[in-house]
Design a protein around this motif. Structure first.
Motif, PDB file in Angstrom:
ATOM      1  N   SER A   2      13.847  30.701  29.387  1.00  0.00           N
ATOM      2  CA  SER A   2      12.580  30.556  30.101  1.00  0.00           C
ATOM      3  C   SER A   2      12.831  30.176  31.551  1.00  0.00           C
ATOM      4  N   LEU A  26       1.839  37.549  33.129  1.00  0.00           N
ATOM      5  CA  LEU A  26       3.248  37.154  33.135  1.00  0.00           C
ATOM      6  C   LEU A  26       4.129  38.400  33.149  1.00  0.00           C
ATOM      7  N   PRO A  60       2.957  30.905  26.383  1.00  0.00           N
ATOM      8  CA  PRO A  60       2.257  31.723  27.391  1.00  0.00           C
ATOM      9  C   PRO A  60       0.920  31.144  27.833  1.00  0.00           C
ATOM     10  N   VAL A 107       8.104  33.888  34.496  1.00  0.00           N
ATOM     11  CA  VAL A 107       8.467  32.637  33.823  1.00  0.00           C
ATOM     12  C   VAL A 107       9.596  32.873  32.822  1.00  0.00           C
ATOM     13  N   ASP A 119       6.432  39.868  31.533  1.00  0.00           N
ATOM     14  CA  ASP A 119       7.015  39.655  30.206  1.00  0.00           C
ATOM     15  C   ASP A 119       8.343  40.367  30.006  1.00  0.00           C
ATOM     16  N   SER A 175       8.631  33.165  28.091  1.00  0.00           N
ATOM     17  CA  SER A 175       7.711  32.036  28.055  1.00  0.00           C
ATOM     18  C   SER A 175       7.825  31.257  26.754  1.00  0.00           C
ATOM     19  N   ASP A 210       1.578  28.374  30.264  1.00  0.00           N
ATOM     20  CA  ASP A 210       2.125  28.905  31.508  1.00  0.00           C
ATOM     21  C   ASP A 210       1.043  29.572  32.357  1.00  0.00           C
TER      22      ASP A 210
END
Length: 783
Positions: free
Chosen positions: A726, A712, A657, A651, A714, A654, A660
């Protein structure tokens, strides 16, 4: 403490609720407490009428008698509504005009098509009265599905399109190997918790205000104006929240808003319309079901040389959004894989069923399921792990990176993402263990699959890639936020508020989230295509920056400082060595007659698409993901269970988070239901029989995998200039659930020692799983 150190400390303080923080959904506590106001919760003014719709009882026929006298004689009935009462154009079609009447006049083209409306003092009275109509039909031939439409030589409901790149015929002829096949992919009911609903209020002159549960307020505004025969500025659409939508309220809300508005105009009273769940499911469009026929050429390693595929869909009786949906299916028919040569053609077939429409993913999930099917076929033909075939065919980072629609993939993180998930979920070890288990287990068979996703982000219709926002800062420092996006439970409102909080460097609770309305932000695009945050976030940020520029200019003039000496930080404004509380500074700016309101605007750069040549760069960027699913099936009954799912999803940076991750989890389970349990079935008369929770099975809480790991990526940063770098998250995770279908295919294939492709159609209901098992048992070679 020196002035400089004090300034540095202030700049380093953080606000509550800015970008990157996991904030709760703005209405979460209201949802739990039951105090979130939906349209059906609104107080009804004195004189409110309730509208219920009378539906056709044939799939295709001519209405020879429509006798509504018995309806008018029913208790509480005030009046009826027919096509003759439409003051403007009796048409609510979107892309193609004049193919979808508000109320049918002479010919009906699907079972459940609206014929008339009943207005009564209560909803119960209107609903009961609608059943009293006496209607006769002269039946006409009808086709229900893709096979029947093809056999009857049915017309296309909208223009087809072909994506063509490379020498398909030459590459197929030169390929050492080839597979040919077909896959049927079922449709899906949206099953939003809040049914379709609209509440219309007549105003002065030609004005009308409609509270509509819609993802596309501007389109509803246009349709209502069209049926009333008034200009757009006479119609105001208001949307505070929807109880779910998933694409089903992008174009399908048009009918309910328009019919309520016509009734409100005719009777001069507020009118509310809300169908029962059964009628809602019968009369509204669904995800398109597909049949995909394909030929794929490849080499001895499994590297694809050419793909030739036709994607046919049951579109229904009118075009609705079938054209862009089918285009989107072609866009996703490559998923993560490079094709040296490709010919992908759509076949949008007209059927006498409800017009199918937008659904989360908008055709892309169907394209990806088809694509993964031929990847699977190649793997079984070569006796290889499908994941190895997938990785072999991934788009490259600097070469082998041109799509069938001629866009270059420039932000590819597929290999890193997939290999990270492959390692973290112990894919190789678990696959070996599952193969060993299947050899010793005669009844229960396990399957494992790891599937990637590459999903282009933007509206393919270039004009839709724009958004507006309206921001007011009041003299106490509080902020009023309005934009063109709609909230359907996905957390858009709180994300935009967080973006605004970050821009002004104030706490999130200073920002008031308000209803979306066409009276404040005009000419908006639908909240769809996962573009809500991308577009509206940038528009809100643009408005905020306009206001900030005025505030900076005010500070420079009043305090005689340079521009770089003015900063916004943690609910304060720093001007030189002075610090002002946000609210105090705003009040001072107002006293100096600084404008504290701004309209923001954003349009996505560098996107273009020419449908006539099927080429361009329609996507601003790509979002990526990968999922590994493990299942177990019972070969005696076809029953199955999803036991574990691991997801790694991209994503970008984010904004929220928690929101998401919730979107990823929800999308996966929704798509898992589509591919396994959710089956739409029309009988031979053309009547939808799976029209209620008693006959249509969505996933339950008990169907959620007991091990469900979502993470995610990250480390990913969007290379394109999006809000906060994002990436969109609404639709891409839908396609991760293809891993469940592929894992089930592996389990089925084990009964023939993985030597035969299982050819498991979707939805893979227990009946289909059992039939696939028996089919492979009959075909397997004697041991």
């Amino acid at each position: 403490m020196t002035a400089n150190s004090f300034r540095r400390e202030t700049l380093e303080r953080s606000i509550k609720g800015g970008k990157g923080q996991s904030e709760r959904h703005d209405s979460a506590h209201k949802h739990v407490a039951g105090i979130a106001e939906y349209i059906d919760d609104m107080p009804e003014p004195a004189g409110t009428l309730h509208l219920y719709i009378g539906l056709s009882k044939v799939a295709h026929g001519e209405v020879t008698r429509l006798d509504l006298d018995p309806v008018l004689a029913m208790p509480g009935v005030v009046g009826v509504l027919t096509a003759a009462d439409v003051p403007g154009l009796n048409d609510i079609s979107t892309v193609h005009k004049n193919d979808e009447p508000l109320l049918a006049e002479r010919v009906v083209q699907f079972w459940g098509q609206p014929l008339f409306g009943v207005l009564a003092q209560t909803r119960g009275e209107a609903r009961k009265a609608a059943q009293a109509a006496r209607i006769d039909y002269a039946a006409l031939p009808h086709v229900n599905d893709i096979a029947a439409a093809r056999a009857a030589g049915s017309a296309l409901v909208t223009a087809d399109i072909t994506f063509l790149r490379g020498d398909v015929e030459g590459n197929l002829a030169a390929a050492k190997r080839r597979v040919e096949g077909s896959i049927a992919i079922g449709g899906q009911e949206h099953f939003y918790l809040e049914s379709q609903i609209a509440f219309a209020f007549p105003g002065e002159d030609d004005e009308v205000t409609v509270h509509s549960s819609t993802q596309h307020p501007s389109e509803v505004q246009h349709i209502v104006a069209q049926v009333l025969g008034v200009p757009f500025n006479a119609v105001t659409i208001i949307v505070r929240r929807m109880g779910g939508a998933f694409g089903g309220k992008e174009s399908q809300a048009n009918f309910f808003a328009a019919v309520a508005a016509v009734a409100a105009r005719k009777f001069g009273r507020p009118v509310k319309v809300r169908p029962d769940r059964d009628d809602d499911m019968t009369m509204t469009g669904k995800r398109h079901d597909f049949v995909v026929d394909y030929t794929v050429g490849f080499d001895d390693e499994g590297r694809i040389e050419a793909v030739d595929a036709v994607l046919a869909a049951r579109c229904g009786y009118s075009a609705d959004l079938s054209s862009p949906v089918m285009d989107r299916a072609l866009f996703q028919a490559d998923n993560a894989y490079y094709y040296p040569a490709a010919r992908l053609r759509s076949e949008p077939l007209k059927t006498h069923t409800v017009s199918n429409t937008a659904f989360r993913g908008f055709g892309a999930p169907q394209g990806m399921v088809a694509c993964e099917r031929w990847i699977e076929d190649i793997a079984y033909a070569l006796g290889k792990d499908p994941l190895d075939i997938r990785k072999l065919n991934f788009y490259g980072e600097t070469e082998r990176n041109v799509t069938p629609y001629h866009q270059v993939v420039r932000d590819n993180i597929l290999m890193r993402l997939v290999e990270e998930l492959e390692d973290s979920c112990a894919y190789r070890r678990r696959r070996a263990e599952i193969i060993a288990f299947n050899k010793s287990s005669p009844v229960l068979k396990r399957g494992l699959s790891l599937v990637p996703v590459k999903h282009g982000m933007s509206f393919v219709t270039t004009a839709f890639n724009q958004a507006g926002a309206l921001i007011h800062v009041y003299t106490d420092g509080s902020i009023h936020l309005n934009h063109g996006g709609t909230e359907m439970g996905q957390g858009l409102y709180v994300k935009i508020a967080q973006i605004l909080a970050d821009e002004f460097q104030v706490d999130l609770d200073l920002i008031k989230i308000t209803a979306t309305t066409t009276a404040k932000v005009p000419n908006t695009s639908a909240t769809a295509a996962s573009s809500g945050t991308d577009l509206n976030g940038m528009a809100a940020a643009d408005a905020a920056r306009q206001i900030k520029e005025r505030l900076i200019a005010f500070a420079m003039e009043k305090y005689g400082v340079a521009r770089e000496s003015v900063a916004f930080a943690a609910n304060t404004v720093l001007v030189g060595e002075q610090e002002f509380a946000w609210a105090d500074f705003i009040k001072d700016a107002y006293m100096a007659r600084v404008q504290l309101s701004a309209a923001g605007f954003y349009k996505t750069p560098d996107v273009h698409w020419d449908r006539s040549t099927a080429s361009g760069s329609p996507f601003f960027y790509y979002a990526y993901g990968a999922a590994c699913a493990e299942v177990v099936i019972d070969t005696l009954t076809g029953e199955y269970k999803v036991e574990r799912v691991d997801i790694l999803h991209d994503v970008g940076r984010s904004i929220n988070p928690a929101i998401d991750i919730g979107q990823i989890e929800g999308a996966f389970i929704q798509a898992m239901g589509w591919l396994t349990t959710e089956e739409l079935w029309w009988d031979e008369r053309g009547q939808l029989r799976t029209h209620a929770p008693s006959t249509y099975k969505i996933p339950l809480a008990s169907d959620v995998p007991p091990v469900f790991n979502v993470k995610l990526a990250d480390w990913s940063v969007n290379k394109s200039l999006t809000i906060g770098r994002s990436k969109a998250v609404g639709e891409p995770p839908m396609m991760l659930a293809t891993s469940v279908l592929e894992a089930m295919s592996m389990a089925v294939a084990s009964v023939a020692d993985y030597t035969l492709a299982p050819n498991l159609d979707a939805p893979a209901t227990p009946e289909r799983v059992l039939m696939a098992v028996e089919r492979l048992k009959a075909r397997r070679k004697p041991s």
